[in-house]
Structures are given as C-alpha cells and as structure tokens.
Write a protein that holds these residues in place. Structure first.
Motif, mmCIF file in Angstrom:
data_model
loop_
_atom_site.group_PDB
_atom_site.id
_atom_site.type_symbol
_atom_site.label_atom_id
_atom_site.label_comp_id
_atom_site.label_asym_id
_atom_site.label_seq_id
_atom_site.Cartn_x
_atom_site.Cartn_y
_atom_site.Cartn_z
ATOM 1 N N ASP A 50 0.862 -1.396 -0.119
ATOM 2 C CA ASP A 50 0.319 0.303 -0.053
ATOM 3 C C ASP A 50 1.174 1.163 0.468
ATOM 4 O OD1 ASP A 50 0.850 -0.651 2.904
ATOM 5 O OD2 ASP A 50 -0.699 0.131 3.828
ATOM 6 N N ALA A 51 1.962 1.602 -0.186
ATOM 7 C CA ALA A 51 3.106 2.665 0.001
ATOM 8 C C ALA A 51 3.407 2.834 -0.980
ATOM 9 C CB ALA A 51 4.225 2.098 0.840
ATOM 10 N N GLY A 52 4.214 3.999 -1.794
ATOM 11 C CA GLY A 52 4.358 4.333 -2.865
ATOM 12 C C GLY A 52 5.822 3.278 -3.467
ATOM 13 N N PRO A 53 6.035 3.665 -4.508
ATOM 14 C CA PRO A 53 6.986 2.828 -5.009
ATOM 15 C C PRO A 53 8.914 2.984 -4.132
ATOM 16 C CG PRO A 53 6.852 4.653 -6.331
ATOM 17 C CD PRO A 53 5.844 5.021 -5.623
ATOM 18 N N LEU A 54 8.955 0.974 -4.069
ATOM 19 C CA LEU A 54 9.906 1.448 -2.939
ATOM 20 C C LEU A 54 11.537 1.543 -4.468
ATOM 21 C CD1 LEU A 54 10.184 0.139 -0.569
ATOM 22 C CD2 LEU A 54 10.873 -1.945 -1.266
ATOM 23 N N ILE A 55 12.232 2.517 -3.468
ATOM 24 C CA ILE A 55 13.459 3.162 -4.067
ATOM 25 C C ILE A 55 14.110 2.447 -3.855
ATOM 26 C CG2 ILE A 55 15.219 5.211 -5.251
ATOM 27 C CD1 ILE A 55 11.687 6.538 -4.951
ATOM 28 N N GLU A 56 15.289 1.777 -4.400
ATOM 29 C CA GLU A 56 16.599 0.952 -4.226
ATOM 30 C C GLU A 56 18.291 2.128 -4.094
ATOM 31 O OE1 GLU A 56 16.286 -3.234 -5.353
ATOM 32 O OE2 GLU A 56 18.615 -2.923 -5.537
ATOM 33 N N LEU A 57 18.615 1.954 -2.500
ATOM 34 C CA LEU A 57 19.734 2.879 -3.113
ATOM 35 C C LEU A 57 21.196 1.670 -3.238
ATOM 36 C CD1 LEU A 57 18.561 5.404 -0.886
ATOM 37 C CD2 LEU A 57 18.435 5.773 -3.375
ATOM 38 N N PRO A 58 22.332 2.093 -3.637
ATOM 39 C CA PRO A 58 22.974 0.992 -2.790
ATOM 40 C C PRO A 58 24.094 0.846 -1.642
ATOM 41 C CG PRO A 58 23.927 3.189 -4.601
ATOM 42 C CD PRO A 58 22.482 3.268 -4.598
ATOM 43 N N ALA A 59 23.777 0.170 -1.564
ATOM 44 C CA ALA A 59 24.587 -0.415 0.324
ATOM 45 C C ALA A 59 25.709 -1.331 0.049
ATOM 46 C CB ALA A 59 23.100 -0.706 0.719
ATOM 47 N N GLU A 60 26.501 -1.258 0.875
ATOM 48 C CA GLU A 60 27.330 -2.409 1.029
ATOM 49 C C GLU A 60 26.933 -3.709 1.556
ATOM 50 O OE1 GLU A 60 29.660 0.042 3.576
ATOM 51 O OE2 GLU A 60 30.072 1.111 2.083
ATOM 52 N N ASN A 61 27.693 -4.467 1.313
ATOM 53 C CA ASN A 61 27.409 -6.209 1.529
ATOM 54 C C ASN A 61 26.481 -6.491 1.997
ATOM 55 O OD1 ASN A 61 26.567 -4.776 4.231
ATOM 56 N ND2 ASN A 61 28.456 -5.307 4.866
ATOM 57 N N GLY A 62 26.235 -6.733 0.489
ATOM 58 C CA GLY A 62 24.892 -7.903 0.030
ATOM 59 C C GLY A 62 23.053 -7.182 1.002
ATOM 60 N N GLU A 63 23.540 -5.461 1.755
ATOM 61 C CA GLU A 63 22.296 -5.350 1.435
ATOM 62 C C GLU A 63 21.542 -4.071 0.481
ATOM 63 O OE1 GLU A 63 22.281 -3.575 5.649
ATOM 64 O OE2 GLU A 63 21.520 -5.807 6.216
ATOM 65 N N VAL A 64 20.289 -3.779 0.527
ATOM 66 C CA VAL A 64 20.426 -2.541 -0.272
ATOM 67 C C VAL A 64 19.768 -1.807 0.838
ATOM 68 C CG1 VAL A 64 19.402 -3.852 -1.991
ATOM 69 C CG2 VAL A 64 18.213 -4.236 0.130
ATOM 70 N N ALA A 65 19.266 -0.945 0.307
ATOM 71 C CA ALA A 65 19.053 0.303 0.910
ATOM 72 C C ALA A 65 17.533 1.036 0.012
ATOM 73 C CB ALA A 65 20.251 1.437 1.334
#
Ligand code: ATP
Ligand code: MG
Length: 299
Positions: free
Chosen positions: A248-263
């Motif tokens: 129900d939220a808006g589009p999920l925006i993916e930002l670069p992060a480290e060690n296999g994680e996403v922000a």
C-alpha cells in the motif's frame, strides 16, 4: 473587475472553524505576516501577500468585487452565493481553484426521527428551513418538487420543534447536533470542504506570478499531507517479503548499500507506517527503520 495591484490579497475567516487551518496552510506555503492592531489586515512579510481577516460570508463577495484576489472559504458558502447570483442573472465572478482537505461537512436534508423517509417526492408542499436557500431551491427545482424554503440565518435545527418548518437543510459533520434535536439526515445536497477560491478571470499583472507560485507551493503541501518517508536497510533476499508488506506504499526505491544489503526508501501514508507495521517489517528482515516527516516538495 479588480484594480491593478502588485501585492496579492487573500481573505480568510477571522475566527471560526476555518480560521486556524487556513492560516497554518498559508504558513506552510512560506507566508508570514506582521499582525496589525485591529487584527483585520495582516501585512505579508516574507512575500507581497497580505491577509484580510473577515467573516466567511463576506469572502465570495470580496473576490467578486476584486477587493481580495483569493479566499479560503467553505464550498457550501461559495456555491450558495454563486447560486444566489445566478438566480438574479449575475455571472459567477469567482471559481474554486483547489479543494483543501479540511472543514469537511455535508449539506443535508434532515427530518424528524420518527418520519418514514421514502425519498424527495415526500417533500412536495412542505416547509424546509435552511441557511442555504439558493442551493436548496436549485436542488428542489432539479428534483421537480415544489416546497417552501424558509430562510433562517442560524439555529436552523430547532425550526421543526418550533413549528416554523417541517424539516431542515443544514450542514452536518458528526451528526451530533441533529441527534440532539431528534432529527435524522436523509439526503445529501453537497459534499463540502474548505476551498481556495479565486476570480473567474485570472490576473494580468504582478499578481499572476504570485498566485501561480502560491498554488504550486500549496499543491506541494497538500500532496504531502499525512505523507511520510520510510527508510531502512535489508538483506537482498528479504526484498520480496518486504515488498509484499509495503503493497500500500509508494514505489520502493533501491539505493546502493554494502555487504549484500540494499538501502530502501518509499513515501507512504502515515497510517501505512504504524508501529505494528514497522515491527512486521523488522521480522521480515528490515534494519535501521526510520520514518521521517516530509517538509516540502516541488514537482
Ligand atoms: P463567520 O463568523 O465567519 O460567519 P460561521 O459561523 O459562518 O462564521 P463556522 O461555524 O466557523 O462559520 O463554519 C465555517 C465553515 O466550516 C462552514 O461554512 C463549513 O464550510 C465548515 N464546517 C465544517 N463542519 C461544519 C459543521 N458541522 N457545521 C457548520 N460548518 C461546518
Ligand atoms: Mg458565516
């Protein structure tokens, strides 16, 4: 028609239901004022935009006469005066520019509780008390019903008990006033809220740019109403589960992060980021959850 001016003048209610929300909205648009002693006129400090503090009934007329350029007023008042003008052959001199999302109420017909309501036909020949005679008369005409409109300026809800009318047409929000007077709402004539009103014709001087800027800021403020920015980190493999939780939220925006994680970040309604929702997201792998208030946006 309005005389040329290089300052914009906005009429708002001096006191009453719309006074405080109207001022907060304009303040959120970056306006500030120097308060005058009589508290009728507030001189704009941050921008050449002044406030006139008046009774809400006066706002449509002030715009029609060009005394004010914009106004914040209930749609009920604006439409009533427009319908009144139409009845005497005057052109609508103003128009609604934006719905503002506060001051919501309905203009409704209400009848004594013990009536068996079977629809508008039942109104033929009856007396209806109201402070909105023009809207009511236009509605009755559309329904093809002849009824007597009894105009009252206040305390409309006691008219049936006093015997001056059979039923009423009045503003309703919670319905408590109707219940206290043994009345029940049966038909809605108008869904109302506070609106920004302006002249039917736009401006052809410095006010045009000011009004445009104000509208753009207002759109930004209205868009953000009850919106939050949600930010968190998560392992990439939790992404599908998190996306499901945030449908129900808006589009999920993916930002670069480290060690296999996403922000990740997304804009959503306040209601979509309750404590319970944050706890569910955490169980699904989200870390460092943050809910931020959004101050401004230009789009
Ligand atoms: P003024 O002194 O400025 O003429 P008023 O008594 O006419 O004030 P308020 O009672 O403050 O006006 O209401 C202002 C507006 O608030 C109404 O015109 C309507 O648009 C909106 N409103 C929201 N809910 C209600 C309600 N339950 N009853 C009346 N108005 C409501
Ligand atoms: Mg009034």
């Amino acid at each position: 028609g309005s005389a040329s001016r290089d300052r914009l003048r906005i009429a708002i209610q001096k006191s009453g239901r719309l006074a405080e929300p109207a001022r907060s909205l304009l303040a959120a648009c970056g306006l500030s004022w120097r308060e005058s002693r009589d508290r009728l006129f507030c001189y704009g400090e941050s921008l050449p935009v002044d406030l006139l503090l008046v009774r809400d009934d006066d706002i449509p007329g002030l715009i029609a006469d060009g005394v004010c350029d914009l106004g914040i007023v209930g749609r009920n008042e604006l439409d009533e005066q427009a319908a009144g003008r139409a009845r005497i052959g005057l052109a609508p001199a103003y128009r609604e520019l934006r719905g503002l999302g506060f001051g919501q109420c309905r203009l409704m017909l209400a009848v004594p509780e013990d009536w068996d309501w079977q629809g508008p036909r039942q109104l033929q020949g009856l007396r209806i008390a109201t402070s909105y005679p023009a809207i009511l008369a236009a509605w009755l005409e559309r329904q093809g019903i002849q009824a007597q409109v009894v105009e009252l300026s206040g305390s409309v809800e006691i008219a049936p008990r006093l015997g001056t009318a059979d039923l009423i047409c009045d503003l309703v929000s919670s319905g408590a006033t109707l219940r206290a007077n043994q009345l029940k709402p049966v038909e809605t004539l108008l869904e109302s809220e506070a609106v920004l009103a302006g002249p039917a014709q736009g401006f052809d001087d410095a006010r045009a740019g000011l009004a445009q800027m104000l509208l753009r800021r207002m759109d930004g403020v209205l868009q953000l109403k009850d919106r939050k920015l949600l930010m968190f980190n998560a392992p990439r493999e939790s992404l599908p589960a998190l996306q499901r939780l945030l449908r129900d939220a808006g589009p999920l925006i993916e930002l670069p992060a480290e060690n296999g994680e996403v922000a990740l970040q997304t804009m959503c309604e306040s209601a979509a980021v309750s404590w319970q929702r944050l706890e569910e997201l955490e169980r699904a792998g989200a870390r460092g959850l943050m809910v931020l208030a959004v101050e401004r946006t230009l789009s």
